[in-house]
Design a protein around this motif. Structure first.
Motif, PDB file in Angstrom:
ATOM      1  N   THR A  74      13.412 -12.619  36.882  1.00 37.54           N
ATOM      2  CA  THR A  74      13.987 -12.653  35.551  1.00 37.54           C
ATOM      3  C   THR A  74      13.567 -12.644  33.986  1.00 37.54           C
ATOM      4  OG1 THR A  74      14.979 -14.776  35.112  1.00 37.54           O
ATOM      5  CG2 THR A  74      15.791 -13.265  36.341  1.00 37.54           C
ATOM      6  N   ALA A  75      12.991 -12.336  33.183  1.00 36.06           N
ATOM      7  CA  ALA A  75      12.461 -12.286  31.643  1.00 36.06           C
ATOM      8  C   ALA A  75      12.539 -14.265  31.873  1.00 36.06           C
ATOM      9  CB  ALA A  75      12.136 -11.530  30.713  1.00 36.06           C
ATOM     10  N   ASP A  76      12.501 -14.972  31.591  1.00 30.23           N
ATOM     11  CA  ASP A  76      12.975 -15.957  31.453  1.00 30.23           C
ATOM     12  C   ASP A  76      12.009 -16.948  32.960  1.00 30.23           C
ATOM     13  OD1 ASP A  76      14.633 -15.318  32.948  1.00 30.23           O
ATOM     14  OD2 ASP A  76      15.993 -17.016  31.568  1.00 30.23           O
ATOM     15  N   ASP A  77      12.041 -16.002  33.547  1.00 33.04           N
ATOM     16  CA  ASP A  77      10.869 -16.695  34.820  1.00 33.04           C
ATOM     17  C   ASP A  77      11.805 -17.258  35.387  1.00 33.04           C
ATOM     18  OD1 ASP A  77       8.445 -15.725  34.351  1.00 33.04           O
ATOM     19  OD2 ASP A  77       8.157 -18.093  32.655  1.00 33.04           O
ATOM     20  N   ARG A  78      12.928 -16.965  35.833  1.00 30.47           N
ATOM     21  CA  ARG A  78      13.997 -17.179  36.957  1.00 30.47           C
ATOM     22  C   ARG A  78      14.510 -15.671  38.203  1.00 30.47           C
ATOM     23  NH1 ARG A  78      19.521 -17.071  36.145  1.00 30.47           N
ATOM     24  NH2 ARG A  78      18.965 -15.170  33.992  1.00 30.47           N
ATOM     25  N   TRP A  79      14.758 -16.749  38.851  1.00 28.65           N
ATOM     26  CA  TRP A  79      15.261 -15.400  40.008  1.00 28.65           C
ATOM     27  C   TRP A  79      16.663 -15.120  39.888  1.00 28.65           C
ATOM     28  CZ3 TRP A  79      11.368 -12.753  42.012  1.00 28.65           C
ATOM     29  CH2 TRP A  79      10.018 -13.254  42.116  1.00 28.65           C
ATOM     30  N   SER A  80      16.800 -14.164  40.369  1.00 24.11           N
ATOM     31  CA  SER A  80      18.585 -13.831  40.171  1.00 24.11           C
ATOM     32  C   SER A  80      19.084 -12.908  41.280  1.00 24.11           C
ATOM     33  CB  SER A  80      18.728 -13.067  39.233  1.00 24.11           C
ATOM     34  OG  SER A  80      20.513 -12.490  38.645  1.00 24.11           O
ATOM     35  N   ARG A  81      20.130 -12.689  41.595  1.00 20.51           N
ATOM     36  CA  ARG A  81      20.173 -11.913  42.926  1.00 20.51           C
ATOM     37  C   ARG A  81      20.950 -11.151  42.558  1.00 20.51           C
ATOM     38  NH1 ARG A  81      20.049 -17.408  44.817  1.00 20.51           N
ATOM     39  NH2 ARG A  81      19.416 -17.257  47.264  1.00 20.51           N
ATOM     40  N   HIS A  82      20.980 -10.694  41.463  1.00 22.80           N
ATOM     41  CA  HIS A  82      21.394  -9.149  40.541  1.00 22.80           C
ATOM     42  C   HIS A  82      20.603  -8.957  39.734  1.00 22.80           C
ATOM     43  CE1 HIS A  82      25.213 -11.359  40.941  1.00 22.80           C
ATOM     44  NE2 HIS A  82      25.229 -12.012  40.983  1.00 22.80           N
ATOM     45  N   ILE A  83      20.466  -7.095  40.240  1.00 24.04           N
ATOM     46  CA  ILE A  83      18.937  -6.751  39.828  1.00 24.04           C
ATOM     47  C   ILE A  83      19.417  -6.680  38.086  1.00 24.04           C
ATOM     48  CG2 ILE A  83      20.273  -4.339  40.336  1.00 24.04           C
ATOM     49  CD1 ILE A  83      17.680  -3.003  40.515  1.00 24.04           C
ATOM     50  N   SER A  84      20.995  -6.438  37.614  1.00 17.07           N
ATOM     51  CA  SER A  84      21.211  -6.108  36.482  1.00 17.07           C
ATOM     52  C   SER A  84      20.408  -7.748  35.137  1.00 17.07           C
ATOM     53  CB  SER A  84      22.471  -6.065  36.254  1.00 17.07           C
ATOM     54  OG  SER A  84      23.170  -7.682  36.858  1.00 17.07           O
ATOM     55  N   GLU A  85      20.152  -8.208  35.902  1.00 25.12           N
ATOM     56  CA  GLU A  85      19.067  -8.870  35.738  1.00 25.12           C
ATOM     57  C   GLU A  85      17.737  -9.352  35.130  1.00 25.12           C
ATOM     58  OE1 GLU A  85      20.573 -12.955  36.372  1.00 25.12           O
ATOM     59  OE2 GLU A  85      22.917 -12.928  35.810  1.00 25.12           O
ATOM     60  N   ALA A  86      17.316  -8.302  35.991  1.00 28.47           N
ATOM     61  CA  ALA A  86      15.905  -8.433  36.333  1.00 28.47           C
ATOM     62  C   ALA A  86      15.241  -7.640  34.761  1.00 28.47           C
ATOM     63  CB  ALA A  86      15.396  -7.039  37.480  1.00 28.47           C
ATOM     64  N   GLU A  87      13.884  -8.236  34.706  1.00 31.13           N
ATOM     65  CA  GLU A  87      12.664  -8.039  33.426  1.00 31.13           C
ATOM     66  C   GLU A  87      12.349  -6.918  33.859  1.00 31.13           C
ATOM     67  OE1 GLU A  87       8.835  -9.430  31.094  1.00 31.13           O
ATOM     68  OE2 GLU A  87       9.630  -9.787  33.443  1.00 31.13           O
ATOM     69  N   LEU A  88      12.830  -5.735  32.821  1.00 33.09           N
ATOM     70  CA  LEU A  88      12.035  -4.013  32.978  1.00 33.09           C
ATOM     71  C   LEU A  88      10.641  -4.401  32.680  1.00 33.09           C
ATOM     72  CD1 LEU A  88      12.874  -1.197  33.966  1.00 33.09           C
ATOM     73  CD2 LEU A  88      13.626  -1.010  32.158  1.00 33.09           C
ATOM     74  N   ILE A  89       9.836  -4.283  33.361  1.00 37.48           N
ATOM     75  CA  ILE A  89       8.641  -4.404  32.743  1.00 37.48           C
ATOM     76  C   ILE A  89       8.226  -3.170  32.517  1.00 37.48           C
ATOM     77  CG2 ILE A  89       6.193  -4.717  33.486  1.00 37.48           C
ATOM     78  CD1 ILE A  89       7.713  -6.742  35.433  1.00 37.48           C
ATOM     79  N   THR A  90       7.640  -2.299  31.107  1.00 40.48           N
ATOM     80  CA  THR A  90       7.106  -0.848  30.677  1.00 40.48           C
ATOM     81  C   THR A  90       5.125  -1.232  30.635  1.00 40.48           C
ATOM     82  OG1 THR A  90       7.032  -1.499  28.831  1.00 40.48           O
ATOM     83  CG2 THR A  90       9.688  -0.497  30.067  1.00 40.48           C
ATOM     84  N   ASP A  91       5.096  -1.844  31.271  1.00 42.64           N
ATOM     85  CA  ASP A  91       3.475  -2.117  31.100  1.00 42.64           C
ATOM     86  C   ASP A  91       2.850  -2.612  32.475  1.00 42.64           C
ATOM     87  OD1 ASP A  91       0.891  -2.003  29.160  1.00 42.64           O
ATOM     88  OD2 ASP A  91       0.665  -4.117  30.062  1.00 42.64           O
ATOM     89  N   GLU A  92       1.957  -1.775  32.788  1.00 42.01           N
ATOM     90  CA  GLU A  92       1.046  -1.467  33.821  1.00 42.01           C
ATOM     91  C   GLU A  92       0.412  -3.134  34.122  1.00 42.01           C
ATOM     92  OE1 GLU A  92      -1.041   0.512  37.473  1.00 42.01           O
ATOM     93  OE2 GLU A  92      -1.110   1.944  35.391  1.00 42.01           O
ATOM     94  N   ALA A  93      -0.283  -3.878  33.139  1.00 39.30           N
ATOM     95  CA  ALA A  93      -0.835  -4.765  33.374  1.00 39.30           C
ATOM     96  C   ALA A  93      -0.270  -6.028  33.565  1.00 39.30           C
ATOM     97  CB  ALA A  93      -2.271  -5.248  31.820  1.00 39.30           C
ATOM     98  N   HIS A  94       1.032  -6.148  32.318  1.00 35.85           N
ATOM     99  CA  HIS A  94       2.126  -7.038  32.487  1.00 35.85           C
ATOM    100  C   HIS A  94       2.922  -7.310  33.960  1.00 35.85           C
ATOM    101  CE1 HIS A  94       5.333 -10.289  31.034  1.00 35.85           C
ATOM    102  NE2 HIS A  94       6.085  -9.586  31.325  1.00 35.85           N
TER     103      HIS A  94
END
Length: 104
Positions: free
Chosen positions: A24-44
């Motif tokens: 997730t964006a707040d550095d957790r691990w979630s079992r739900h894909i809806s909580e995942a951080e969507l990353i749009t920058d390749e370096a990030h």
């Protein structure tokens, strides 16, 4: 010509339980894909993957998976990731049992 970067999520398996998990964006691990951080920058994305890889006491097999923005958060673009988020398809249990949508 370089290929354009497509949005990604960081996914892995929980080390002890084996469940599919998402960073997730707040550095957790979630079992739900809806909580995942969507990353749009390749370096990030590469930095987030490196950060995940350092958590060998929690996860195993971290990688970047293609995703798109959906109504309820990130959605997978490949059938493999769709299968991973719902679990085995030969009988209903676990994730499938709690899924809001029936599987065909």
């Amino acid at each position: 010509m370089a290929r354009a970067f497509s949005p990604k999520i960081v996914t892995a398996n929980h080390l002890l339980e084996g469940d599919v998990i998402y960073q997730t964006a707040d550095d957790r691990w979630s079992r739900h894909i809806s909580e995942a951080e969507l990353i749009t920058d390749e370096a990030h994305a590469q930095l987030r993957l490196l950060d995940a890889s350092r958590q060998a006491n929690v996860i195993v097999g971290a990688y970047l998976a293609d995703a798109v923005s959906g109504d309820n958060g990130p959605e997978p673009t490949h059938f493999r990731e769709d299968f991973r988020r719902t679990g085995p398809s030969n009988y209903v249990h676990g994730k499938q049992e709690t899924s809001p949508q029936p599987r065909a």
